[in-house]
Design a protein around this motif. Structure first.
Motif, PDB file in Angstrom:
ATOM      1  N   LEU A 246      59.865  37.204  44.809  1.00 20.62           N
ATOM      2  CA  LEU A 246      59.344  37.879  44.332  1.00 20.62           C
ATOM      3  C   LEU A 246      58.912  36.639  43.692  1.00 20.62           C
ATOM      4  O   LEU A 246      57.776  35.725  43.448  1.00 20.62           O
ATOM      5  CB  LEU A 246      59.489  37.955  43.404  1.00 20.62           C
ATOM      6  CG  LEU A 246      59.538  38.154  41.390  1.00 20.62           C
ATOM      7  CD1 LEU A 246      58.212  39.214  42.261  1.00 20.62           C
ATOM      8  CD2 LEU A 246      60.352  39.096  40.896  1.00 20.62           C
ATOM      9  N   ARG A 247      59.343  34.949  43.984  1.00 19.18           N
ATOM     10  CA  ARG A 247      59.398  33.753  43.227  1.00 19.18           C
ATOM     11  C   ARG A 247      57.911  32.955  44.470  1.00 19.18           C
ATOM     12  O   ARG A 247      57.504  32.466  43.686  1.00 19.18           O
ATOM     13  CB  ARG A 247      60.827  32.901  43.510  1.00 19.18           C
ATOM     14  CG  ARG A 247      60.622  31.519  43.397  1.00 19.18           C
ATOM     15  CD  ARG A 247      62.032  30.401  43.063  1.00 19.18           C
ATOM     16  NE  ARG A 247      63.137  31.045  42.940  1.00 19.18           N
ATOM     17  CZ  ARG A 247      64.250  32.199  42.729  1.00 19.18           C
ATOM     18  NH1 ARG A 247      63.912  32.283  44.343  1.00 19.18           N
ATOM     19  NH2 ARG A 247      64.858  32.221  41.714  1.00 19.18           N
ATOM     20  N   GLU A 248      58.128  33.411  45.651  1.00 14.73           N
ATOM     21  CA  GLU A 248      57.259  32.524  46.542  1.00 14.73           C
ATOM     22  C   GLU A 248      55.914  33.266  46.050  1.00 14.73           C
ATOM     23  O   GLU A 248      54.492  33.166  46.358  1.00 14.73           O
ATOM     24  CB  GLU A 248      57.705  32.930  47.928  1.00 14.73           C
ATOM     25  CG  GLU A 248      59.152  32.676  48.471  1.00 14.73           C
ATOM     26  CD  GLU A 248      59.399  33.485  50.066  1.00 14.73           C
ATOM     27  OE1 GLU A 248      58.170  34.014  50.310  1.00 14.73           O
ATOM     28  OE2 GLU A 248      60.585  32.345  50.446  1.00 14.73           O
ATOM     29  N   LYS A 249      56.098  34.923  45.265  1.00 17.63           N
ATOM     30  CA  LYS A 249      55.142  36.311  45.689  1.00 17.63           C
ATOM     31  C   LYS A 249      54.901  35.103  44.301  1.00 17.63           C
ATOM     32  O   LYS A 249      53.156  34.974  44.042  1.00 17.63           O
ATOM     33  CB  LYS A 249      55.518  36.818  45.119  1.00 17.63           C
ATOM     34  CG  LYS A 249      55.571  37.688  46.498  1.00 17.63           C
ATOM     35  CD  LYS A 249      54.510  37.977  47.105  1.00 17.63           C
ATOM     36  CE  LYS A 249      54.081  38.370  48.188  1.00 17.63           C
ATOM     37  NZ  LYS A 249      52.497  39.444  49.100  1.00 17.63           N
ATOM     38  N   LEU A 250      55.510  35.263  43.558  1.00 15.67           N
ATOM     39  CA  LEU A 250      54.268  34.174  42.229  1.00 15.67           C
ATOM     40  C   LEU A 250      54.698  32.618  41.434  1.00 15.67           C
ATOM     41  O   LEU A 250      54.426  32.653  39.953  1.00 15.67           O
ATOM     42  CB  LEU A 250      54.807  35.489  41.109  1.00 15.67           C
ATOM     43  CG  LEU A 250      55.316  36.954  41.076  1.00 15.67           C
ATOM     44  CD1 LEU A 250      55.717  37.710  40.045  1.00 15.67           C
ATOM     45  CD2 LEU A 250      53.481  37.535  40.908  1.00 15.67           C
TER      46      LEU A 250
ATOM     47  N   ASP B 132      51.936  31.508  33.885  1.00 17.89           N
ATOM     48  CA  ASP B 132      52.343  32.777  33.279  1.00 17.89           C
ATOM     49  C   ASP B 132      53.500  33.457  33.712  1.00 17.89           C
ATOM     50  O   ASP B 132      54.988  34.204  33.525  1.00 17.89           O
ATOM     51  CB  ASP B 132      51.757  34.310  32.581  1.00 17.89           C
ATOM     52  CG  ASP B 132      51.360  35.107  33.528  1.00 17.89           C
ATOM     53  OD1 ASP B 132      51.198  34.119  34.990  1.00 17.89           O
ATOM     54  OD2 ASP B 132      50.813  36.049  33.307  1.00 17.89           O
ATOM     55  N   TYR B 133      54.162  32.822  35.030  1.00 15.98           N
ATOM     56  CA  TYR B 133      55.459  33.169  35.661  1.00 15.98           C
ATOM     57  C   TYR B 133      57.185  32.147  34.652  1.00 15.98           C
ATOM     58  O   TYR B 133      56.347  31.639  34.813  1.00 15.98           O
ATOM     59  CB  TYR B 133      55.585  32.647  36.785  1.00 15.98           C
ATOM     60  CG  TYR B 133      57.170  33.119  37.890  1.00 15.98           C
ATOM     61  CD1 TYR B 133      57.308  34.400  38.422  1.00 15.98           C
ATOM     62  CD2 TYR B 133      57.212  31.618  38.263  1.00 15.98           C
ATOM     63  CE1 TYR B 133      59.117  34.397  39.116  1.00 15.98           C
ATOM     64  CE2 TYR B 133      59.136  32.328  39.149  1.00 15.98           C
ATOM     65  CZ  TYR B 133      58.935  33.562  38.719  1.00 15.98           C
ATOM     66  OH  TYR B 133      60.542  34.026  39.932  1.00 15.98           O
TER      67      TYR B 133
ATOM     68  N   GLN C  12      63.090  37.435  36.310  1.00 14.77           N
ATOM     69  CA  GLN C  12      62.328  36.483  36.469  1.00 14.77           C
ATOM     70  C   GLN C  12      61.418  38.033  35.812  1.00 14.77           C
ATOM     71  O   GLN C  12      61.462  39.432  36.172  1.00 14.77           O
ATOM     72  CB  GLN C  12      62.045  37.091  37.896  1.00 14.77           C
ATOM     73  CG  GLN C  12      63.074  35.769  38.813  1.00 14.77           C
ATOM     74  CD  GLN C  12      63.165  36.437  39.822  1.00 14.77           C
ATOM     75  OE1 GLN C  12      64.014  36.984  40.537  1.00 14.77           O
ATOM     76  NE2 GLN C  12      62.315  35.343  40.948  1.00 14.77           N
ATOM     77  N   TYR C  13      60.147  37.462  35.518  1.00 19.73           N
ATOM     78  CA  TYR C  13      59.255  38.121  34.601  1.00 19.73           C
ATOM     79  C   TYR C  13      57.962  37.144  34.207  1.00 19.73           C
ATOM     80  O   TYR C  13      57.811  35.741  34.589  1.00 19.73           O
ATOM     81  CB  TYR C  13      59.855  38.681  33.567  1.00 19.73           C
ATOM     82  CG  TYR C  13      59.900  37.410  32.195  1.00 19.73           C
ATOM     83  CD1 TYR C  13      59.303  37.670  31.379  1.00 19.73           C
ATOM     84  CD2 TYR C  13      61.197  37.187  32.438  1.00 19.73           C
ATOM     85  CE1 TYR C  13      59.445  36.589  30.269  1.00 19.73           C
ATOM     86  CE2 TYR C  13      62.160  36.580  31.404  1.00 19.73           C
ATOM     87  CZ  TYR C  13      60.999  35.649  30.699  1.00 19.73           C
ATOM     88  OH  TYR C  13      61.228  35.047  29.392  1.00 19.73           O
TER      89      TYR C  13
ATOM     90  N   GLU D 195      54.942  45.710  41.896  1.00 18.50           N
ATOM     91  CA  GLU D 195      54.009  46.044  41.014  1.00 18.50           C
ATOM     92  C   GLU D 195      54.560  46.774  39.317  1.00 18.50           C
ATOM     93  O   GLU D 195      53.226  46.965  38.410  1.00 18.50           O
ATOM     94  CB  GLU D 195      53.894  48.176  41.381  1.00 18.50           C
ATOM     95  CG  GLU D 195      53.350  48.332  42.731  1.00 18.50           C
ATOM     96  CD  GLU D 195      52.951  49.584  43.235  1.00 18.50           C
ATOM     97  OE1 GLU D 195      53.818  50.290  42.397  1.00 18.50           O
ATOM     98  OE2 GLU D 195      52.532  49.683  44.332  1.00 18.50           O
ATOM     99  N   GLY D 196      56.087  46.487  38.753  1.00 15.05           N
ATOM    100  CA  GLY D 196      56.647  46.940  37.526  1.00 15.05           C
ATOM    101  C   GLY D 196      56.765  45.270  37.041  1.00 15.05           C
ATOM    102  O   GLY D 196      56.219  45.592  36.515  1.00 15.05           O
ATOM    103  N   ILE D 197      56.954  43.773  38.637  1.00 10.46           N
ATOM    104  CA  ILE D 197      57.016  42.576  37.565  1.00 10.46           C
ATOM    105  C   ILE D 197      55.300  42.876  36.533  1.00 10.46           C
ATOM    106  O   ILE D 197      55.322  42.307  35.751  1.00 10.46           O
ATOM    107  CB  ILE D 197      56.572  41.718  38.676  1.00 10.46           C
ATOM    108  CG1 ILE D 197      58.490  41.803  39.005  1.00 10.46           C
ATOM    109  CG2 ILE D 197      56.755  40.327  37.784  1.00 10.46           C
ATOM    110  CD1 ILE D 197      58.985  41.758  38.102  1.00 10.46           C
ATOM    111  N   LEU D 198      53.777  43.616  37.851  1.00  9.00           N
ATOM    112  CA  LEU D 198      52.717  42.755  37.370  1.00  9.00           C
ATOM    113  C   LEU D 198      52.226  44.360  36.056  1.00  9.00           C
ATOM    114  O   LEU D 198      52.044  43.478  35.266  1.00  9.00           O
ATOM    115  CB  LEU D 198      51.851  43.352  38.558  1.00  9.00           C
ATOM    116  CG  LEU D 198      51.660  42.435  39.416  1.00  9.00           C
ATOM    117  CD1 LEU D 198      50.865  42.928  40.830  1.00  9.00           C
ATOM    118  CD2 LEU D 198      51.225  40.762  39.057  1.00  9.00           C
ATOM    119  N   GLU D 199      53.213  44.790  36.117  1.00 14.21           N
ATOM    120  CA  GLU D 199      53.328  45.747  34.652  1.00 14.21           C
ATOM    121  C   GLU D 199      53.794  44.935  33.202  1.00 14.21           C
ATOM    122  O   GLU D 199      53.699  45.731  32.417  1.00 14.21           O
ATOM    123  CB  GLU D 199      53.686  47.299  35.014  1.00 14.21           C
ATOM    124  CG  GLU D 199      53.703  48.822  33.900  1.00 14.21           C
ATOM    125  CD  GLU D 199      53.822  50.020  34.832  1.00 14.21           C
ATOM    126  OE1 GLU D 199      54.401  50.771  33.902  1.00 14.21           O
ATOM    127  OE2 GLU D 199      54.339  50.312  35.783  1.00 14.21           O
TER     128      GLU D 199
END
Length: 451
Positions: A13-17, A22-23, A37-38, A86-90
C-alpha cells in the motif's frame, strides 16, 4: 492472501500511495508493532483517533488490542489486495498488527443532511427530501416502511467512482419479473464515472431513442414509499439526492403527493386541472397557427376578425410568430434555471415584460400571441414532475410543425400518433399508458370480501 502476503500489505500500500499528498502513515505502540495507513481526504480522523489510536495506548497487550480491532463493528480482514486498495480509496484505515492487517471503517461522509424538497413542493405533508448519503436515504424510507418484507440489495457501479447503489423493494408485493429486469440492467451498466440518478436512469433504459420517461426520478421519500406499496422497485444511489422508481405509468408523472392528502373530490379536480394544462400546452400553439392561417372558418367570425386585426402589423406567417415567441419563452425559462438565484427571477421577469411589450409595439408579434405563450408556459408548469415537463416542451414543437404543414388535420394526426405511441410503450414489460400497474393487496382483498 496468505500470512506472508498479509505482512507485506502495508509495504504494498505504501508503494501505491506514497506519492499522494493526502496519504498518512502512523506507527503506534512502544514496540512499533501497529501501523495505520489511510487517506486524510476521505477518512474521518476523529474516528481513527478515538477508536484506534487511543485504545492502542490504553491496552498494553498487543493481542488484546488486535482482538479489539478484529471484533470492532465494520472491521474486516484485509485478505485481498484489490479489496484493500478499494477500501483505502473509500475511506477505510489499514491497521497492520504484526503479520495481520485489518480494514477499519473510518469513512468520512460529507453530505448536506436532510433538507426540504425543492423540485417537488407540497402544500401539506412531509417536507423532507433525500440527501447525498445513501445510508441516510435508507433511514428515511425505513422510518416510513417498517416491515421485514422490505428488502435492500446493494452493489457498486462505476470503475472509477465506485458509486454505491441500493435496490429497495417489498418482497411480498414486488413483481419478480420486474425485479429481475432491474438487476440485469444494472449489472450490464459499464461506466467509469456515475454521478447522478438521471444519468443512471438513462443507462438502464432499454430504449436509446425515446421521448417519454419510463422511470420516475424523485427527491421525495414519501413518493418512494407509496410506490413500494404498489409493488414497484426503488433504486437509491450514493452522492445524489434523488431515487429512481421503476416501472412507471403515464399517470405517475401527473400525480402530486398532495393528492393523497386532499379531499377526494378536490384531488380529482386537481388531477383534471393538470390534464387540461397538458392539453393546452400541447395544442394551443398549433391551434393558433391553424386558425390564423389555414382553417379560420372553424371559429366564429368575431374571433377570426379579432385574430386578423391583432396580426395586421405582423410581417411574417403565423407559424414563424409562434416559433419565435416559443423560443423566447424557452430562453427565459433556461435563464431562470441557470442564472444565480439572487438575480435569476428578477432578470427573467423584467426581460419577459420588456420583450413582450416591445415586440407588440414594434409589430413583430400580436397581442394574442403574447397571451397564448403565457398560457402555454403556465400550463406546462402545472405538471408535478419536471421529467415529463421537459418532454411536453419538446412535443409541442412537433404539433406546431404538423399544424404548419396540414392545418387542423395535422394536429389530429399528431395527437392520435402520440396516443398510439404511448399505447405501445412498455416500462419493464408493463403497459405504460394506463392508470396504474398494480392494485394494493388491501383493495383486492376488500373486493373479494364483497363478492
Amino acid at each position: 492472501m496468505t500470512t506472508h502476503r498479509a505482512s507485506n500489505a502495508a509495504n504494498w500500500l505504501r508503494e501505491k500511495l506514497t506519492e499522494q499528498s493526502d496519504y498518512e502513515e502512523i506507527t503506534l505502540g512502544a514496540s512499533s508493532q501497529i501501523q495505520l495507513q489511510y487517506l486524510k481526504s476521505v477518512t474521518n480522523s476523529n474516528l481513527v483517533f478515538q477508536y484506534v489510536v487511543v485504545p492502542s495506548y490504553e491496552m498494553a497487550d498487543v493481542e488484546a488490542y488486535e482482538a479489539y480491532i478484529a471484533t470492532f463493528p465494520g472491521t474486516g480482514k484485509a485478505d485481498d489486495l484489490q479489496k484493500l486498495i478499494e477500501g483505502i480509496l473509500e475511506g477505510y484505515t489499514l491497521v497492520s498488527i504484526g503479520p495481520n492487517s485489518y480494514l477499519f471503517n473510518s469513512v468520512k461522509v460529507e453530505s448536506s443532511g436532510v433538507g426540504e424538497a425543492i423540485n417537488e413542493a407540497i402544500v401539506q405533508g412531509p417536507r423532507d427530501a433525500f440527501s447525498e448519503n445513501i445510508e441516510m436515504n435508507l433511514n428515511l424510507i425505513r422510518r416510513r416502511y417498517q416491515t421485514s418484507e422490505l428488502k435492500v440489495e446493494t452493489m457498486t457501479l462505476g470503475s472509477l467512482s465506485r458509486t454505491a447503489i441500493a435496490i429497495v423493494y417489498d418482497q411480498e408485493r414486488v413483481d419478480s419479473s420486474v425485479l429481475q429486469q432491474v438487476k440485469d440492467r444494472l449489472k450490464r451498466v459499464k461506466i467509469d464515472i456515475l454521478q447522478s440518478a438521471g444519468e443512471l436512469e438513462k443507462y438502464i433504459s432499454p430504449h436509446r431513442f425515446r421521448i417519454f420517461p419510463n422511470m420516475v426520478v424523485t427527491e421525495r421519500p414519501d413518493r418512494v414509499v407509496l410506490n413500494l406499496t404498489e409493488g414497484k422497485v426503488a433504486i437509491l444511489m450514493d452522492t445524489t439526492g434523488f431515487a429512481i422508481i421503476a416501472p412507471a405509468v403515464f399517470t405517475d408523472f401527473f400525480s402530486a403527493m398532495d393528492d393523497k392528502i386532499q379531499i377526494p373530490l378536490v384531488s380529482q379536480f386537481l388531477k383534471l386541472i393538470r390534464y387540461v394544462g397538458l392539453f393546452i400546452t400541447l395544442t394551443l400553439p398549433g391551434l393558433y397557427v391553424t386558425f390564423a392561417s389555414y382553417n379560420p372558418e372553424i371559429l366564429k367570425s368575431q374571433l377570426v376578425l379579432l385574430i386578423a386585426g391583432s396580426r395586421a402589423a405582423v410581417p411574417y406567417p403565423s407559424f414563424m410568430e409562434v416559433f419565435f415567441m416559443l423560443l423566447m419563452m424557452e430562453f427565459l425559462t433556461e435563464a431562470s434555471l441557470r442564472l444565480p438565484k439572487a438575480i435569476g427571477p428578477t432578470a427573467t421577469t423584467v426581460g419577459g415584460l420588456i420583450l413582450g411589450q416591445a415586440a407588440t409595439q414594434a409589430g413583430l408579434v400580436s397581442n394574442i400571441m403574447i397571451i397564448l405563450v403565457s398560457a402555454v408556459a403556465i400550463s406546462n408548469f402545472v405538471i408535478p414532475l419536471s421529467m415529463m415537463g421537459y418532454t411536453i416542451r419538446v412535443i409541442k414543437y412537433i404539433i406546431v410543425l404538423t399544424a404548419m404543414l396540414f392545418g387542423i388535420v395535422g394536429i389530429l394526426i399528431s395527437v392520435v400518433g402520440i396516443i398510439m405511441y404511448l399505447s405501445d410503450v412498455r416500462s419493464f414489460g408493463k403497459p405504460y399508458f394506463r392508470l396504474t400497474l398494480w392494485e394494493s393487496k388491501e383493495k383486492v382483498g376488500h373486493q373479494h370480501g364483497k363478492s
